[in-house]
Design a protein around this motif. Structure first.
Motif, PDB file in Angstrom:
ATOM      1  N   ARG A 220     -12.971  21.541 -41.071  1.00 28.36           N
ATOM      2  CA  ARG A 220     -11.751  22.157 -41.338  1.00 28.36           C
ATOM      3  C   ARG A 220     -11.389  22.933 -40.004  1.00 28.36           C
ATOM      4  O   ARG A 220     -10.846  24.321 -39.916  1.00 28.36           O
ATOM      5  N   VAL A 221     -12.066  22.504 -38.727  1.00 29.19           N
ATOM      6  CA  VAL A 221     -11.675  23.134 -37.513  1.00 29.19           C
ATOM      7  C   VAL A 221     -11.197  21.885 -36.926  1.00 29.19           C
ATOM      8  O   VAL A 221     -11.911  20.548 -36.931  1.00 29.19           O
ATOM      9  N   PRO A 222     -10.527  22.096 -35.626  1.00 30.29           N
ATOM     10  CA  PRO A 222     -10.398  20.986 -34.717  1.00 30.29           C
ATOM     11  C   PRO A 222     -11.489  20.450 -34.007  1.00 30.29           C
ATOM     12  O   PRO A 222     -12.373  21.010 -33.537  1.00 30.29           O
ATOM     13  N   VAL A 223     -11.576  19.089 -33.850  1.00 32.63           N
ATOM     14  CA  VAL A 223     -12.688  18.549 -33.141  1.00 32.63           C
ATOM     15  C   VAL A 223     -12.060  17.441 -32.171  1.00 32.63           C
ATOM     16  O   VAL A 223     -11.887  16.337 -32.343  1.00 32.63           O
ATOM     17  N   PRO A 224     -11.484  18.162 -30.823  1.00 33.71           N
ATOM     18  CA  PRO A 224     -10.867  17.280 -29.894  1.00 33.71           C
ATOM     19  C   PRO A 224     -11.579  16.577 -29.216  1.00 33.71           C
ATOM     20  O   PRO A 224     -12.816  16.707 -28.730  1.00 33.71           O
ATOM     21  N   VAL A 225     -11.187  15.163 -28.960  1.00 29.83           N
ATOM     22  CA  VAL A 225     -11.989  14.327 -28.030  1.00 29.83           C
ATOM     23  C   VAL A 225     -11.466  14.462 -26.575  1.00 29.83           C
ATOM     24  O   VAL A 225     -10.460  14.493 -26.323  1.00 29.83           O
ATOM     25  N   GLN A 226     -12.469  14.797 -25.909  1.00 26.12           N
ATOM     26  CA  GLN A 226     -12.227  15.178 -24.342  1.00 26.12           C
ATOM     27  C   GLN A 226     -12.652  14.086 -23.478  1.00 26.12           C
ATOM     28  O   GLN A 226     -14.056  13.734 -23.411  1.00 26.12           O
ATOM     29  N   ASN A 227     -11.912  13.131 -22.961  1.00 27.86           N
ATOM     30  CA  ASN A 227     -12.276  12.107 -22.063  1.00 27.86           C
ATOM     31  C   ASN A 227     -12.443  12.785 -20.530  1.00 27.86           C
ATOM     32  O   ASN A 227     -11.402  13.076 -19.888  1.00 27.86           O
ATOM     33  N   ARG A 228     -13.896  12.591 -20.209  1.00 27.00           N
ATOM     34  CA  ARG A 228     -14.274  13.198 -18.920  1.00 27.00           C
ATOM     35  C   ARG A 228     -14.965  12.219 -18.116  1.00 27.00           C
ATOM     36  O   ARG A 228     -16.291  11.984 -18.041  1.00 27.00           O
ATOM     37  N   ALA A 229     -14.029  11.055 -17.500  1.00 29.94           N
ATOM     38  CA  ALA A 229     -14.447  10.058 -16.812  1.00 29.94           C
ATOM     39  C   ALA A 229     -15.030  10.183 -15.437  1.00 29.94           C
ATOM     40  O   ALA A 229     -14.555  11.230 -14.742  1.00 29.94           O
ATOM     41  N   GLY A 230     -15.805   9.171 -15.089  1.00 30.33           N
ATOM     42  CA  GLY A 230     -16.195   9.209 -13.527  1.00 30.33           C
ATOM     43  C   GLY A 230     -17.688   8.940 -13.335  1.00 30.33           C
ATOM     44  O   GLY A 230     -18.526   9.318 -14.245  1.00 30.33           O
TER      45      GLY A 230
ATOM     46  N   ARG B 113     -13.244   8.693 -32.022  1.00 29.97           N
ATOM     47  CA  ARG B 113     -12.002   9.263 -32.560  1.00 29.97           C
ATOM     48  C   ARG B 113     -12.048   9.344 -33.979  1.00 29.97           C
ATOM     49  O   ARG B 113     -11.613  10.271 -34.685  1.00 29.97           O
ATOM     50  N   PRO B 114     -12.446   8.013 -34.868  1.00 30.98           N
ATOM     51  CA  PRO B 114     -12.485   8.329 -36.151  1.00 30.98           C
ATOM     52  C   PRO B 114     -13.344   9.108 -36.434  1.00 30.98           C
ATOM     53  O   PRO B 114     -13.403   9.916 -37.413  1.00 30.98           O
ATOM     54  N   VAL B 115     -14.722   9.490 -35.872  1.00 30.54           N
ATOM     55  CA  VAL B 115     -15.707  10.338 -36.251  1.00 30.54           C
ATOM     56  C   VAL B 115     -15.227  11.836 -36.162  1.00 30.54           C
ATOM     57  O   VAL B 115     -15.457  12.621 -37.027  1.00 30.54           O
TER      58      VAL B 115
ATOM     59  N   VAL C 225     -17.106  15.400 -26.288  1.00 31.38           N
ATOM     60  CA  VAL C 225     -16.971  14.673 -24.971  1.00 31.38           C
ATOM     61  C   VAL C 225     -17.143  13.295 -25.037  1.00 31.38           C
ATOM     62  O   VAL C 225     -18.145  12.824 -25.473  1.00 31.38           O
ATOM     63  N   VAL C 226     -16.134  12.435 -24.257  1.00 35.06           N
ATOM     64  CA  VAL C 226     -16.478  10.940 -24.182  1.00 35.06           C
ATOM     65  C   VAL C 226     -16.498  10.781 -22.570  1.00 35.06           C
ATOM     66  O   VAL C 226     -15.579  11.162 -21.849  1.00 35.06           O
TER      67      VAL C 226
ATOM     68  N   GLN D 277     -15.354   1.692 -25.766  1.00 33.24           N
ATOM     69  CA  GLN D 277     -16.083   1.573 -27.005  1.00 33.24           C
ATOM     70  C   GLN D 277     -16.374   2.978 -27.492  1.00 33.24           C
ATOM     71  O   GLN D 277     -16.287   3.348 -28.434  1.00 33.24           O
ATOM     72  N   ALA D 278     -16.726   3.939 -26.409  1.00 32.28           N
ATOM     73  CA  ALA D 278     -17.318   5.160 -26.953  1.00 32.28           C
ATOM     74  C   ALA D 278     -16.081   6.088 -27.601  1.00 32.28           C
ATOM     75  O   ALA D 278     -16.098   6.700 -28.604  1.00 32.28           O
ATOM     76  N   ASP D 279     -15.129   5.685 -26.932  1.00 33.44           N
ATOM     77  CA  ASP D 279     -13.638   6.393 -27.427  1.00 33.44           C
ATOM     78  C   ASP D 279     -13.374   5.941 -28.512  1.00 33.44           C
ATOM     79  O   ASP D 279     -12.744   6.469 -29.641  1.00 33.44           O
TER      80      ASP D 279
END
Length: 325
Positions: free
Chosen positions: A60-70, A49-51, A35-36, A43-45
C-alpha cells in the motif's frame, strides 16, 4: 563510574532496540523505488512492472519503476550499489549484473560496482534466450543462418543491449561454437535493440521470449533456435542449440532483485517476503506468461548460489570475448 557508564550504555541500547524494531515493523511507509538499468520494454522492465504493481497492492505504498539506462546496465546497477541500504531502493537486474564487473577488468578500470555491494533478495524469472530474425529474412532454419554467416563473415549484423550485456553474451557463445563471425551492434538496452531488428537495421537478435513474443505472433519476426536445455512453452517447435550438436551454449537471461549491501536483516526479510508474495500473485504470473516468460522464484541464499555459479561460468565467456575498443 565504569559501572555507571556501562549501565547508561545498556539503557541506550535498550532504548534503541525498540526504535529499530518499530522502524522495521513500519517498513515500508514511503515509496520503494525499483530501478531497472535499461530503457522501458526490455526483459528486466517486462518483469519489473507487474512485480512492482503487486508490491504496491501488498504494501500500500507506491513502487515506481525507474529506468536508469546506460553502459549496458552499469549505470543503474551502480546507482543501487551506492544507494542507502534502507530498503527503499532495490534493483530488478538482468543476468548481466554478474558479468559487468568482470568486463571492467579487461580495460584495467575500476568497475562501477562490485557484487559484494549488492545483496541478492530473490530470483524472479529465468528464461532461455531465442535467436530471432526478421520474418522477411531468407533464413528459415538455424542451419541456413549459420551457413550464410560462414559464406559472408562479418556481414550479418546482430543487435544487443550493450557490450558484455545479457543479449551480447549468447551471440558470442553461438559465434564461437559455430565458428562464425558476425557484426555486433550494441544499443543502450534490449528495447532499442529489438526496435532495430524489427525496423530491419540489423539482421538478428538473441532475446528473452517476453519482448519478442508479440512480434512473432504478429508475423514480424521468426525464431530459429533456443539456448535452453529443452524446448520452451510457446516455442515448442524451435530447436535448441544443444539438440543441433553445439556444446557450451546453454544460456538463460534471468531477472532477480537486489538491495544495497548492508541492509538490516529484518528489512531484507520484509523485502524477500514481498517478492515471494509477488511471484505467487496471479496477476504477475499471468503477465509474465502472456509475455512468454515464466516465474522461477528462488529466495535469498538459493538465489545467491544460483547467481554466483552463473557469474563464474559467464566470466569465462567475457574473457573469451576479450577487450572491445
Amino acid at each position: 563510574m565504569i559501572q555507571r557508564r556501562a549501565l547508561l550504555g545498556a539503557i541506550s541500547l535498550g532504548a534503541a532496540a525498540p526504535a529499530a524494531w518499530a522502524q522495521t515493523e513500519a517498513f515500508p511507509n514511503r515509496p520503494v523505488s525499483m530501478v531497472v538499468a535499461f530503457p522501458p520494454g526490455g526483459q528486466a522492465d517486462v518483469v519489473a512492472r507487474p512485480v512492482a504493481a503487486a508490491l504496491e497492492r501488498l504494501w500500500r505504498v507506491p513502487v515506481p519503476v525507474q529506468n536508469r539506462a546506460g553502459a549496458a546496465g552499469e549505470i543503474g546497477n551502480g546507482a543501487v550499489a551506492r544507494a542507502a541500504p534502507d530498503g527503499y531502493t532495490i534493483l530488478m537486474a538482468l543476468s548481466s549484473v554478474v558479468v559487468l564487473p568482470e568486463a571492467a577488468k579487461l580495460f584495467g578500470r575500476a568497475p562501477a560496482y562490485t557484487l559484494d555491494q549488492l545483496q541478492p533478495l530473490a530470483l524472479v524469472s529465468a528464461d532461455p534466450v531465442l535467436l530471432a530474425v526478421p520474418a522477411a529474412s531468407p533464413w528459415r532454419t538455424l542451419e541456413e543462418f549459420i551457413a550464410d554467416a560462414k559464406r559472408r563473415p562479418g556481414e550479418i549484423s546482430y543487435s544487443s543491449s550493450g557490450n558484455y550485456s545479457a543479449l551480447h553474451l549468447p551471440m558470442a557463445m553461438l559465434a564461437a561454437a559455430a565458428e562464425i563471425d558476425m557484426l555486433h551492434v550494441p544499443f543502450q538496452g534490449g528495447a532499442p535493440a529489438l526496435t532495430a531488428l524489427v525496423a530491419g537495421q540489423v539482421q538478428a537478435l538473441a532475446s528473452g521470449p517476453g519482448p519478442i513474443s508479440p512480434h512473432v505472433r504478429e508475423g514480424r519476426l521468426r525464431v530459429l533456435a533456443s539456448w535452453g536445455a529443452r524446448p520452451i512453452a510457446g516455442f515448442e517447435d524451435v530447436p535448441t542449440l544443444l539438440s543441433k550438436g553445439f556444446s557450451g551454449v546453454e544460456y538463460y537471461i534471468w531477472c532477480g532483485a537486489y538491495a544495497p549491501a548492508g541492509i538490516q536483516a529484518p528489512i531484507a526479510q520484509r523485502l524477500r517476503q514481498g517478492l515471494a508474495a509477488a511471484a505467487a500473485d496471479p496477476d504477475v504470473v499471468r503477465a509474465l506468461n502472456a509475455a512468454g516468460s515464466a516465474i522461477d522464484h528462488r529466495d535469498g541464499d538459493a538465489f545467491a548460489r544460483f547467481a554466483a555459479a552463473d557469474a563464474e561460468r559467464l566470466a569465462r565467456v567475457v574473457q573469451r570475448i576479450g577487450r572491445i575498443d
